[in-house]
Design a protein around this motif. Sequence first.
Motif, PDB file in Angstrom:
ATOM      1  N   ALA A  37       0.833  -1.207   0.000  1.00 33.19           N
ATOM      2  CA  ALA A  37       0.000   0.000   0.000  1.00 33.19           C
ATOM      3  C   ALA A  37       0.867   1.256   0.000  1.00 33.19           C
ATOM      4  O   ALA A  37       0.566   2.233  -0.712  1.00 33.19           O
ATOM      5  N   LEU A  88      -5.681   7.178  -2.342  1.00 30.23           N
ATOM      6  CA  LEU A  88      -5.853   5.855  -1.760  1.00 30.23           C
ATOM      7  C   LEU A  88      -7.105   5.799  -0.890  1.00 30.23           C
ATOM      8  O   LEU A  88      -7.859   4.816  -0.939  1.00 30.23           O
ATOM      9  N   GLU A 143     -10.177   3.197  -1.766  1.00 28.43           N
ATOM     10  CA  GLU A 143     -10.615   2.182  -0.805  1.00 28.43           C
ATOM     11  C   GLU A 143     -12.059   2.435  -0.359  1.00 28.43           C
ATOM     12  O   GLU A 143     -12.856   1.496  -0.234  1.00 28.43           O
TER      13      GLU A 143
END
Length: 198
Positions: free
Chosen positions: A124, A153, A157
């Motif tokens: 990540a 990110l 997500e």
Amino acid sequence: MGRASAIDDHDLLDRLTEVFRCHGYAGASLTVLSQAAGLQRASLYHRFPEGKPAMAAAVLNHAERMFTAILEPLTTAQHPADGVAEMAQRIGAFYRDGRRGCLLDTMTLDGAPDDIRVRATAVARRWMHGMAAAAMRSGASQDEAERRAHAALVNIEGALVVARVLDDPTEFDNTLAWLPQLLTATPSSAAPNRGDDR
């Protein structure tokens, strides 16, 4: 012995990946892993003598290779926005347009061994670093690039969760389409983090 080679390595890793993606490390029982692989436990142990930890490590190796391909356009595209757009397209394919959960998320849930959690977190962070580099190539300062990558990110997500909960990929598709603007717009025209909208 023949049963152990009835499925090729790539297909086997795809199947095991789906188990860890859906159940996390703790929930990925040997029974579920065996059923998903289409192999008896003995045959699965033939491939992975060290058991579930080795399977999880192999799945993360597989994910790392896939993310290497996904992130590659961020550094090779002539124009940063084109690289981000291509990365977004590959992310869409990897997550089946928002219909798959995030492996990096489930591999960091409680119950996962520390080394597995650390490796998933590293992937990540590598993803964020790649997006930040694209933002810097577009003229953003390091701090601004890191902020944009973090926002990207967070939104990816979050959109994955919304897509699966509502069984509607629209928000995920919209988020991916927005990434080039978020990451590569000039500092004066960059859109705000949608996750921070109130």
